[in-house]
Scaffold this motif. Structure first.
Motif, PDB file in Angstrom:
ATOM      1  N   THR A   3       0.726  -1.083  -0.097  1.00 46.59           N
ATOM      2  CA  THR A   3      -0.045  -0.295   0.105  1.00 46.59           C
ATOM      3  C   THR A   3       0.882   1.205  -0.048  1.00 46.59           C
ATOM      4  O   THR A   3       2.045   1.422   0.519  1.00 46.59           O
ATOM      5  CB  THR A   3      -0.986   0.161   1.383  1.00 46.59           C
ATOM      6  OG1 THR A   3      -0.192   0.075   2.324  1.00 46.59           O
ATOM      7  CG2 THR A   3      -1.879  -1.312   1.306  1.00 46.59           C
ATOM      8  N   LEU A  64      -0.292   8.983  -6.201  1.00 47.12           N
ATOM      9  CA  LEU A  64      -0.464   7.685  -5.361  1.00 47.12           C
ATOM     10  C   LEU A  64      -1.233   6.634  -6.428  1.00 47.12           C
ATOM     11  O   LEU A  64      -0.796   5.489  -6.479  1.00 47.12           O
ATOM     12  CB  LEU A  64      -1.227   7.888  -4.090  1.00 47.12           C
ATOM     13  CG  LEU A  64      -0.788   8.624  -3.213  1.00 47.12           C
ATOM     14  CD1 LEU A  64      -1.828   9.087  -2.019  1.00 47.12           C
ATOM     15  CD2 LEU A  64       0.473   7.956  -2.410  1.00 47.12           C
ATOM     16  N   ASP A  65      -2.024   7.321  -7.309  1.00 49.03           N
ATOM     17  CA  ASP A  65      -2.839   6.407  -8.245  1.00 49.03           C
ATOM     18  C   ASP A  65      -1.696   5.839  -9.161  1.00 49.03           C
ATOM     19  O   ASP A  65      -1.800   4.535  -9.522  1.00 49.03           O
ATOM     20  CB  ASP A  65      -3.889   7.259  -8.936  1.00 49.03           C
ATOM     21  CG  ASP A  65      -4.883   7.632  -8.126  1.00 49.03           C
ATOM     22  OD1 ASP A  65      -5.173   6.831  -7.054  1.00 49.03           O
ATOM     23  OD2 ASP A  65      -5.743   8.504  -8.499  1.00 49.03           O
ATOM     24  N   TYR A  67       1.487   5.166  -8.647  1.00 47.04           N
ATOM     25  CA  TYR A  67       2.128   4.039  -7.928  1.00 47.04           C
ATOM     26  C   TYR A  67       1.333   2.861  -7.733  1.00 47.04           C
ATOM     27  O   TYR A  67       1.695   1.776  -7.717  1.00 47.04           O
ATOM     28  CB  TYR A  67       2.449   4.483  -6.461  1.00 47.04           C
ATOM     29  CG  TYR A  67       3.638   5.571  -6.573  1.00 47.04           C
ATOM     30  CD1 TYR A  67       4.501   5.880  -7.763  1.00 47.04           C
ATOM     31  CD2 TYR A  67       3.998   6.472  -5.505  1.00 47.04           C
ATOM     32  CE1 TYR A  67       5.667   6.789  -7.888  1.00 47.04           C
ATOM     33  CE2 TYR A  67       5.182   7.274  -5.434  1.00 47.04           C
ATOM     34  CZ  TYR A  67       5.813   7.501  -6.518  1.00 47.04           C
ATOM     35  OH  TYR A  67       6.973   8.314  -6.582  1.00 47.04           O
ATOM     36  N   ARG A  68       0.029   2.857  -7.641  1.00 45.20           N
ATOM     37  CA  ARG A  68      -0.947   1.809  -7.230  1.00 45.20           C
ATOM     38  C   ARG A  68      -1.076   1.047  -8.777  1.00 45.20           C
ATOM     39  O   ARG A  68      -1.172  -0.195  -8.641  1.00 45.20           O
ATOM     40  CB  ARG A  68      -2.208   2.015  -6.810  1.00 45.20           C
ATOM     41  CG  ARG A  68      -2.286   2.803  -5.312  1.00 45.20           C
ATOM     42  CD  ARG A  68      -3.629   3.193  -5.036  1.00 45.20           C
ATOM     43  NE  ARG A  68      -3.524   3.759  -3.543  1.00 45.20           N
ATOM     44  CZ  ARG A  68      -3.677   5.070  -3.112  1.00 45.20           C
ATOM     45  NH1 ARG A  68      -4.273   6.124  -4.174  1.00 45.20           N
ATOM     46  NH2 ARG A  68      -3.723   5.423  -2.064  1.00 45.20           N
ATOM     47  N   ILE A  71       2.315  -0.899  -8.833  1.00 45.01           N
ATOM     48  CA  ILE A  71       2.305  -2.026  -8.042  1.00 45.01           C
ATOM     49  C   ILE A  71       1.366  -2.957  -8.732  1.00 45.01           C
ATOM     50  O   ILE A  71       1.608  -4.313  -8.546  1.00 45.01           O
ATOM     51  CB  ILE A  71       1.738  -1.813  -6.771  1.00 45.01           C
ATOM     52  CG1 ILE A  71       2.884  -0.798  -5.901  1.00 45.01           C
ATOM     53  CG2 ILE A  71       1.323  -2.831  -5.718  1.00 45.01           C
ATOM     54  CD1 ILE A  71       2.529  -0.198  -4.778  1.00 45.01           C
ATOM     55  N   SER A  72       0.076  -3.093  -9.321  1.00 41.95           N
ATOM     56  CA  SER A  72      -0.942  -3.801  -9.707  1.00 41.95           C
ATOM     57  C   SER A  72      -0.230  -4.706 -11.062  1.00 41.95           C
ATOM     58  O   SER A  72      -0.564  -5.620 -10.985  1.00 41.95           O
ATOM     59  CB  SER A  72      -2.199  -3.200 -10.005  1.00 41.95           C
ATOM     60  OG  SER A  72      -2.863  -2.549  -9.082  1.00 41.95           O
TER      61      SER A  72
END
Length: 435
Positions: A3, A64-65, A67-68, A71-72
């Motif tokens: 996260t 942040l979006d 980075y998410r 990560i996904s």
């Protein structure tokens, strides 16, 4: 599950009253943080130090979006990461590869590890590359076989270089490199390039930013056969007895050359770092800096013979204050040896000849075994690594080699205090006495 979120550390308040906004990366029970270019003051925060500035939150949420999404897309490959490596991956994923920046960081890491010798040679390569490209940044993809060929021609020719010296940018003309210098230069460039490949490429997640190494297809010129740097005992006496100006670099070079010879070829960098703490019960004990990454830390114990004692007392702990770095000492010794050569009627002899000559005389004049000479020179025996696990080092063997070589300096017309030591005969005598 990894996260990301916004984090402001209350105890990180700066002198001007601001806080740096950080991005928290949490993964596998650990948390690491990314700095952002954003700073806030108390009125932009809640009482619990949570960001409440709507405009700044909107900007950070886009990051942040992003980075998410990154990560996904990792999917199952996320398991290869811990919090720190994931933080680094998010931070560097969009950063262009700069070979110059990487080299500088790599060199600084070597300096932190006190590997100044390796750092110095790699720094020379970095400066030369900047001279060649005449630009502030360089993609490693620009280094290919065609560039290497052109770069080699550049190095072999006379060229102008610019260097900072005592706060001033100074220009000078340098002559072209020889085969040996080109070989060493390209060897060090290859070291830097392969380190960059290891840094930028992440094969475990399928990220290959530098697809190939140009050195796999480029033949580096062979190094010429090393010139034998062995002196006979008469020429060593010429250096020992050479008249030089007191307090000069030549005096220091002469003294340190002989000190190295008396101490089994001790390197100048090791003499530079020696302190009184290294003198224990009439022995000099230290870890040879050039090869201290060995498992045994390149430790050696050498007897402080009477010939070496006054020289060591003269310079012990003082080289550090006289020269800010060991490289500065090397340059001073080189200049001093030029004068020693001239005054002694010799030519081309450098400080390192003391080490070569010690080893050569120990083997060929004193007939010591190669294994014993290697031990005295603190060489690693790659052929007997397993055997070395069982055998404890016997420093008296080094003492025998040292005594035999130093004995050669006794003038023939002077009475010898003792005859040349034959280690085999000595051990046989010791066995008879003990029996």
């Amino acid at each position: 599950m990894a996260t990301v979120g916004i984090k402001i550390h209350k105890h990180h308040k700066k002198a001007d009253g601001t806080y740096n906004v950080k991005i928290r990366v949490a993964h596998k029970g650990e948390k690491k943080y990314l700095d952002t270019p954003h700073f806030v003051v108390d009125k932009q925060l809640t009482a619990k130090c949570v960001l409440k500035d709507a405009t700044l939150k909107q900007i950070l949420n886009k990051t942040l979006d992003d980075y998410r999404v990154t990560i996904s897309t990792l999917g199952p490959k996320l398991e290869f990461f811990n919090a720190e490596t994931l933080r680094n991956h998010l931070r560097d994923k969009d950063e262009p590869m700069d070979f110059f920046k990487f080299c500088q960081n790599h060199i600084e890491e070597l300096e932190k590890e006190k590997r100044s010798g390796s750092a110095g040679t790699l720094k020379t390569v970095l400066f030369s590359l900047k001279d060649y490209f005449n630009q502030n940044a360089l993609s490693p993809l620009e280094i290919n076989e065609w560039m290497l060929s052109s770069y080699e021609k550049y190095l072999r020719g006379k060229r102008e270089i610019k260097r900072m010296n005592q706060g001033e940018l100074r220009k000078r003309i340098v002559k072209g490199m020889t085969d040996g210098a080109v070989h060493n230069h390209f060897r060090d460039l290859r070291i830097l390039f392969k380190a960059a490949m290891k840094h930028f490429n992440k094969p475990q997640i399928g990220q290959i930013r530098i697809p190939y190494c140009p050195f796999d297809n480029y033949k580096i010129v062979d190094t010429p056969e090393t010139r034998k740097r062995n002196l006979d005992i008469e020429r060593i006496k010429l250096i020992r007895d050479c008249n030089v100006e007191p307090g000069s670099r030549a005096e220091m070079a002469r003294d340190l050359f002989m000190l190295s010879f008396y101490l089994c070829g001790t390197n100048a960098v090791d003499l530079y770092y020696l302190t009184s703490d290294n003198i224990k019960k009439g022995r000099i004990e230290y870890n040879r800096r050039k090869t201290k990454r060995r498992k045994d830390k390149a430790f050696i114990s050498i007897k402080l013979v009477k010939e070496a004692k006054p020289l060591l007392e003269k310079y012990l702990g003082k080289l550090h204050t006289r020269y800010c770095r060991s490289h500065a000492l090397d340059r001073a010794i080189k200049e001093g040896m030029d004068v020693v050569n001239k005054n002694a009627g010799l030519s081309g002899i450098t400080y390192y000849w003391a080490r070569h000559s010690f080893g050569n005389l120990a083997r060929n004049k004193c007939r010591m075994s190669k294994d014993d000479v290697a031990l005295a020179l603190n060489h690693m025996d790659h052929g007997n690594k397993v055997t070395d696990i069982y055998i404890e080092k016997d420093w008296s063997i080094v003492d025998e080699v040292q005594a035999n070589v130093v004995e050669l300096l006794v003038d023939r017309n002077e009475p010898k205090t003792k005859r040349l030591i034959n280690p085999i005969e000595q051990r046989r005598t010791m066995r008879l006495v003990s029996a």
